[in-house]
Design a protein around this motif. Structure first.
Motif, PDB file in Angstrom:
ATOM      1  N   VAL A  79      44.062 -28.428  59.353  1.00  0.00           N
ATOM      2  CA  VAL A  79      43.713 -28.777  57.981  1.00  0.00           C
ATOM      3  C   VAL A  79      42.428 -28.036  57.624  1.00  0.00           C
ATOM      4  N   THR A  80      42.405 -27.405  56.471  1.00  0.00           N
ATOM      5  CA  THR A  80      41.211 -26.713  56.008  1.00  0.00           C
ATOM      6  C   THR A  80      40.619 -27.476  54.829  1.00  0.00           C
ATOM      7  N   LEU A  81      39.355 -27.833  54.962  1.00  0.00           N
ATOM      8  CA  LEU A  81      38.636 -28.496  53.889  1.00  0.00           C
ATOM      9  C   LEU A  81      37.518 -27.576  53.432  1.00  0.00           C
ATOM     10  N   ARG A  82      37.293 -27.523  52.150  1.00  0.00           N
ATOM     11  CA  ARG A  82      36.261 -26.651  51.579  1.00  0.00           C
ATOM     12  C   ARG A  82      35.005 -27.471  51.305  1.00  0.00           C
ATOM     13  N   LEU A  83      33.891 -27.018  51.819  1.00  0.00           N
ATOM     14  CA  LEU A  83      32.612 -27.676  51.599  1.00  0.00           C
ATOM     15  C   LEU A  83      31.587 -26.604  51.257  1.00  0.00           C
ATOM     16  N   ARG A  84      31.130 -26.628  50.007  1.00  0.00           N
ATOM     17  CA  ARG A  84      30.130 -25.664  49.553  1.00  0.00           C
ATOM     18  C   ARG A  84      28.729 -26.175  49.886  1.00  0.00           C
ATOM     19  N   THR A  85      27.823 -25.262  50.123  1.00  0.00           N
ATOM     20  CA  THR A  85      26.443 -25.628  50.443  1.00  0.00           C
ATOM     21  C   THR A  85      25.831 -26.507  49.367  1.00  0.00           C
ATOM     22  N   ASP A  86      26.105 -26.187  48.097  1.00  0.00           N
ATOM     23  CA  ASP A  86      25.499 -26.977  47.017  1.00  0.00           C
ATOM     24  C   ASP A  86      26.001 -28.418  46.990  1.00  0.00           C
ATOM     25  N   GLU A  87      27.115 -28.704  47.648  1.00  0.00           N
ATOM     26  CA  GLU A  87      27.605 -30.087  47.723  1.00  0.00           C
ATOM     27  C   GLU A  87      26.770 -30.939  48.666  1.00  0.00           C
ATOM     28  N   LEU A  88      25.907 -30.307  49.466  1.00  0.00           N
ATOM     29  CA  LEU A  88      25.003 -31.035  50.353  1.00  0.00           C
ATOM     30  C   LEU A  88      23.647 -31.284  49.695  1.00  0.00           C
ATOM     31  N   ALA A  89      23.478 -30.787  48.487  1.00  0.00           N
ATOM     32  CA  ALA A  89      22.183 -30.885  47.805  1.00  0.00           C
ATOM     33  C   ALA A  89      21.966 -32.277  47.211  1.00  0.00           C
ATOM     34  N   TRP A  90      20.714 -32.613  47.091  1.00  0.00           N
ATOM     35  CA  TRP A  90      20.308 -33.860  46.453  1.00  0.00           C
ATOM     36  C   TRP A  90      19.050 -33.587  45.642  1.00  0.00           C
ATOM     37  N   TRP A  91      18.769 -34.451  44.688  1.00  0.00           N
ATOM     38  CA  TRP A  91      17.626 -34.258  43.796  1.00  0.00           C
ATOM     39  C   TRP A  91      16.351 -34.669  44.513  1.00  0.00           C
ATOM     40  N   ASP A  92      15.427 -33.732  44.659  1.00  0.00           N
ATOM     41  CA  ASP A  92      14.128 -34.001  45.270  1.00  0.00           C
ATOM     42  C   ASP A  92      13.110 -34.145  44.149  1.00  0.00           C
ATOM     43  N   GLU A  93      12.639 -35.358  43.945  1.00  0.00           N
ATOM     44  CA  GLU A  93      11.699 -35.655  42.857  1.00  0.00           C
ATOM     45  C   GLU A  93      10.403 -34.863  43.013  1.00  0.00           C
TER      46      GLU A  93
END
Length: 62
Positions: free
Chosen positions: A20-34
């Motif tokens: 099974v191949t799942l696509r995970l982009r780097t930007d999907e690991l991002a979070w808002w740093d205040e």
């Protein structure tokens, strides 16, 4: 924090396997740093969980 980023349902009979191949982009690991005022991706090890109860397998990605 756990977040669903991709999904594939695979049904297997005992003894069978599937790729099974799942696509995970780097930007999907991002979070808002205040403090930075922007989306950031931590320079850390990220855990990817694959499976479902009661079997969950973990992979670590950097």
């Amino acid at each position: 924090m756990r977040q669903l980023r991709d999904f594939a349902r695979v049904t297997l009979d005992p003894g069978m396997s599937a790729r099974v191949t799942l696509r995970l982009r780097t930007d999907e690991l991002a979070w808002w740093d205040e403090a930075v005022g922007a989306m950031v991706v931590e320079d850390a090890t990220h855990t990817l969980l694959v499976g479902g109860p009661p079997l969950t397998y973990a992979w670590w990605a950097r």
